[in-house]
Design an enzyme around this catalytic site. Structure first.
Site, PDB file in Angstrom:
ATOM      1  CD  GLU A 298       3.655   2.689  -1.458  1.00  0.00           C
ATOM      2  OE1 GLU A 298       2.999   2.526  -2.506  1.00  0.00           O
ATOM      3  OE2 GLU A 298       3.325   2.219  -0.373  1.00  0.00           O
ATOM      4  N   PRO A 299       7.627   7.092  -2.078  1.00  0.00           N
ATOM      5  CG  PRO A 299       9.304   8.339  -3.122  1.00  0.00           C
ATOM      6  CD  PRO A 299       8.543   7.061  -3.243  1.00  0.00           C
ATOM      7  CB  CYS A 369     -11.328  29.305  19.383  1.00  0.00           C
ATOM      8  SG  CYS A 369     -11.790  30.957  18.965  1.00  0.00           S
TER       9      CYS A 369
HETATM   10  N1  LLP Z   1       3.129   4.268   1.478  1.00  0.00           N
HETATM   11  C1  LLP Z   1       2.228   4.043   2.430  1.00  0.00           C
HETATM   12  C2  LLP Z   1       1.469   2.788   2.419  1.00  0.00           C
HETATM   13  C3  LLP Z   1       1.998   5.005   3.417  1.00  0.00           C
HETATM   14  O1  LLP Z   1       1.105   4.760   4.370  1.00  0.00           O
HETATM   15  C4  LLP Z   1       2.722   6.210   3.402  1.00  0.00           C
HETATM   16  C5  LLP Z   1       2.490   7.242   4.396  1.00  0.00           C
HETATM   17  C6  LLP Z   1       3.657   6.403   2.368  1.00  0.00           C
HETATM   18  C7  LLP Z   1       3.841   5.402   1.425  1.00  0.00           C
HETATM   19  C8  LLP Z   1       4.487   7.650   2.237  1.00  0.00           C
HETATM   20  O2  LLP Z   1       5.333   7.821   3.315  1.00  0.00           O
HETATM   21  P1  LLP Z   1       6.371   9.060   3.321  1.00  0.00           P
HETATM   22  O3  LLP Z   1       7.381   8.813   2.229  1.00  0.00           O
HETATM   23  O4  LLP Z   1       5.577  10.287   3.110  1.00  0.00           O
HETATM   24  O5  LLP Z   1       6.989   9.013   4.663  1.00  0.00           O
HETATM   25  N2  LLP Z   1       0.393  12.604   8.414  1.00  0.00           N
HETATM   26  C9  LLP Z   1       1.697  12.180   8.882  1.00  0.00           C
HETATM   27  C10 LLP Z   1       2.325  11.201   7.944  1.00  0.00           C
HETATM   28  C11 LLP Z   1       1.478   9.979   7.705  1.00  0.00           C
HETATM   29  C12 LLP Z   1       2.123   9.024   6.751  1.00  0.00           C
HETATM   30  C13 LLP Z   1       1.105   8.073   6.225  1.00  0.00           C
HETATM   31  N3  LLP Z   1       1.589   7.120   5.314  1.00  0.00           N
HETATM   32  C14 LLP Z   1       2.588  13.422   9.051  1.00  0.00           C
HETATM   33  O6  LLP Z   1       2.120  14.540   8.833  1.00  0.00           O
HETATM   34  O7  LLP Z   1       3.733  13.299   9.459  1.00  0.00           O
END
Ligand code: LLP
Length: 445
Positions: A298-299, A369
């Site tokens: 799940e990317p 701000c």
């Molecule tokens: N699956 C689960 C259960 C997750 O919690 C996440 C991301 C993903 C998949 C996807 O991960 P990715 O492939 O995007 O790395 N707001 C933070 C990132 C938080 C990620 C949360 N979970 C940022 O801006 O870096």
């Protein structure tokens, strides 16, 4: 639709279709960025359809090539959830990971097949669980309370939802501590010491159909080793489930592959990542004598992060004597909260003078701000004047989705670009939108 590009989108800082056109302007998806701002206003998120579809296809094709069993890629829509994006990824054959009733509602409204929706969350409400059960999506159960609530709800609704269990694998990775999730001291998922008692509970009930296990170790990860280790840890859980008469068939290894925000970032390609997780799961199954499960990944970030840029208009600024030169833009922490939250680094370019020489070091300040509202510290750029267009790349993941109305600044519009055509996918908020939920009680009128 423009033709596909073999480069791994997560390793490119700019969208795959980005180029400098004959006006010395940045062009994305065949559209001149300066003209897009004239038409749709500033600031603006610009999303390249070729990059997003290309990343979906690379994930899908790589699993077909490297994994000998069945596979399914699902988009972690927390990275950016809206109708158009759900529809695009679904049309590429991806499922969607949703993490709230709101994300689920959006995916359903976009026409996504509920069978391919996976509901996450570490504190799902009863109404979210009920909604998911009614839709027929898969629920990733995070903890005991949720397991029992889901079981009671399923029984009273006369349904038998498919569930997966989220378990903490005890694997650490090098990323910002706020986005690590696989270490044992994490708020997400069952502790591995509870695995046997959860399987025992499941083997004694018929309301829930447990199809597999899930783990996610973190985000913006550049190493392959943690994902390499994850396969073996998770396949052991399959073995334990067998002892309790449960026949698990799906293994969800989460997301986490990083992207390039700046030149110093060096993530593996989508294909390398897929090959690593596939080999790890296949080797673990062989070692344990188990059949290959359906492998789910799940990317989020690596599908959409580099497909989008944010374009701003430069305003005023100041030079502190013997200090920094600040250049201010018409957005900031409300459309990109990542620098102030995670000290994230970004690049920038002047989209209306692409080949001008970078001869000054400036700091790009937002308009909020808050002293910490600095988008980029000390970047080398050409001389700029008010009205120039500044583009910040790699803003597709977790920017719009974490955007706020801080200082009552309306959220930006977003356009989808491809083959010289732009389509609005998010309308710019208006001042009226900002007060839509406000109530002025009678006594104050
Ligand atoms: N699956 C689960 C259960 C997750 O919690 C996440 C991301 C993903 C998949 C996807 O991960 P990715 O492939 O995007 O790395 N707001 C933070 C990132 C938080 C990620 C949360 N979970 C940022 O801006 O870096």
């Amino acid at each position: 639709m423009a033709t596909l590009d073999k480069r791994s989108p997560n390793q490119q800082i700019l969208p795959l279709t980005a180029k400098t056109n004959s006006n010395d302007h940045l062009e994305i998806g065949g559209c001149d960025v300066v003209e897009l701002l004239q038409q749709y206003g500033s600031p603006l998120y610009i999303l390249d359809e070729v990059s997003l579809r290309g990343a979906c296809q690379q994930y899908r094709d790589a699993f077909k090539t490297h994994y000998q069993g069945e596979s399914q890629v699902i988009y972690a829509s927390k990275a950016w959830n809206c109708l158009a994006i759900c529809a695009i990824v679904a049309s590429e054959g991806l499922g969607i990971d949703v993490v709230s009733g709101g994300e689920l509602f959006t995916a359903i409204k976009a026409g996504v097949n509920p069978e391919l929706l996976y509901l996450h969350g570490n504190n799902k409400s009863e109404s979210e669980l009920e909604y998911a059960i009614a839709c027929g999506c898969i629920i990733i159960i995070d903890n005991w309370l949720e397991l029992k609530t889901a079981s009671n709800l399923a029984e009273s609704l006369g349904k038998c939802p498919r569930i997966m269990l989220r378990i903490t694998p005890g694997i650490e990775c090098h990323t910002h501590e706020y986005i690590q999730t696989g270490h044992l001291d994490s708020k997400f998922g069952f502790d591995p010491t509870e695995v046997e008692s959860v399987f025992a509970f499941l083997s004694n009930q018929t309301a829930l159909n447990c199809i597999g296990v899930h783990a996610h170790i973190g985000s913006q990860i550049f190493e392959l080793q943690p994902h390499q280790d994850l396969g073996a840890v998770m396949i052991k859980w399959f073995k334990i489930a067998g002892k309790y008469g449960l026949n698990l068939t799906e293994l969800n290894i989460g997301g986490g592959l990083g992207i390039s925000y700046t030149e110093s970032d060096d993530p593996p390609s989508i294909t390398e990542w897929v090959k690593t997780v596939s080999n790890s799961v296949m080797a673990a199954c062989e070692a344990e004598g188990l059949p290959l499960p359906k492998l789910i990944s799940e990317p989020g970030r690596s599908l959409i992060g580099t497909a989008c840029v944010t374009a701003y208009t430069i305003g005023g600024g100041k030079t502190v004597p013997q200090g920094r030169t600040y250049v201010t833009i018409d957005g900031g922490m409300s459309d990109n909260p990542r620098p102030i939250t995670y000290q994230s680094q970004y690049l920038a370019m002047v989209a209306n003078h692409m080949s001008a020489e970078a001869d000054q070091v400036i700091t790009i300040a937002g308009k909020h701000c808050e002293s910490g509202d600095i988008l980029i510290k000390d970047i080398k750029l050409p001389k700029t004047t008010a009205g120039d267009i500044l583009v910040v790349p790699a803003t597709g993941a977790y920017n719009y989705s974490m955007a706020s109305n801080y200082n009552r600044i309306p959220k930006l519009a977003a356009v989808l670009v491809d083959s010289g055509e732009a389509n609005l996918i998010l309308k710019r908020e208006t001042y009226e939108d900002l007060i839509r939920q406000d109530i002025l009680p009678h006594k104050l009128r």
